[in-house]
Motif scaffolding. Structure first.
Motif, short mmCIF file in Angstrom:
data_model
loop_
_atom_site.label_atom_id
_atom_site.label_comp_id
_atom_site.label_asym_id
_atom_site.label_seq_id
_atom_site.Cartn_x
_atom_site.Cartn_y
_atom_site.Cartn_z
N ALA A 1 42.29 37.54 81.00
CA ALA A 1 43.17 36.42 80.66
C ALA A 1 43.40 36.37 79.16
O ALA A 1 42.47 36.49 78.36
N GLY A 2 44.67 36.21 78.77
CA GLY A 2 45.02 36.08 77.36
C GLY A 2 44.95 37.37 76.57
O GLY A 2 45.05 37.36 75.35
N GLY B 1 51.63 44.18 80.40
CA GLY B 1 51.90 42.75 80.29
C GLY B 1 50.63 41.93 80.07
O GLY B 1 49.56 42.25 80.59
N SER B 2 50.77 40.86 79.31
CA SER B 2 49.63 40.00 78.98
C SER B 2 48.95 39.47 80.24
O SER B 2 49.62 38.93 81.13
N GLY B 3 47.65 39.67 80.31
CA GLY B 3 46.87 39.19 81.45
C GLY B 3 46.98 40.04 82.71
O GLY B 3 46.44 39.66 83.75
N ASN B 4 47.64 41.19 82.64
CA ASN B 4 47.82 42.03 83.82
C ASN B 4 46.77 43.14 83.89
O ASN B 4 46.35 43.66 82.86
N THR C 1 42.14 47.16 74.57
CA THR C 1 42.60 45.82 74.88
C THR C 1 42.58 44.97 73.61
O THR C 1 41.62 45.03 72.84
N LEU C 2 43.65 44.19 73.43
CA LEU C 2 43.75 43.30 72.28
C LEU C 2 44.14 41.90 72.75
O LEU C 2 44.68 41.73 73.86
N ASP C 3 43.90 40.89 71.93
CA ASP C 3 44.40 39.55 72.24
C ASP C 3 45.90 39.61 72.35
O ASP C 3 46.56 40.36 71.63
#
Length: 128
Positions: free
Chosen positions: A33-34, A98-101, A125-127
């Motif tokens: 998440a995020g 995509g973010s959170g995918n 992985t990055l914020d």
């Protein structure tokens, strides 16, 4: 929002899956998440017991959406020969998920002679 500088990022995770028979195998890096995953590379292989090589379908997925589709050729151990040629792709520019995918690679053997199928995916992985 400006583009993100991804220069110099190294792989922070690797996912691996393998199987036998003619079933599709999947290696997945779970959602966070995020956060946003970036794919640096994929590798897969398939060996058969038949006389001839067979095709394998390789799909890179952003959640359930296919974002890259490649056909590869299996190796064959038939007739006392080994023609194994793994498919390896390193991305100069990481592929952004995509973010959170979650991100996954699927390898689908096309024939019935597959004895071992392998799938690997790596990235960071990055914020985001």
């Amino acid at each position: 929002m400006g583009s993100r500088d991804l220069t110099g990022h190294k792989a922070g995770w690797t996912e691996t899956a393998n199987g036998s028979g003619s079933s599709t195998i999947t290696a997945t890096h779970a959602l966070e998440a995020g956060k946003r995953h970036y794919v640096l590379g994929i590798a897969c292989s398939m060996n058969t017991t038949g006389q001839d090589s067979e095709m394998m379908g390789v799909s890179l997925k952003d959640d359930t959406t296919t974002i890259l589709l490649v056909d590869g050729v299996s190796g064959s151990a038939g007739a006392n020969r080994d023609t194994s040629q793994p498919l390896v792709i390193n991305f100069d520019d990481p592929i952004e998920i995509g973010s959170g995918n979650p991100v996954s690679i699927e390898v689908d053997p096309s024939g019935s002679y597959s004895t071992r199928t392998c799938a690997n995916i790596w990235g960071f992985t990055l914020d985001g």
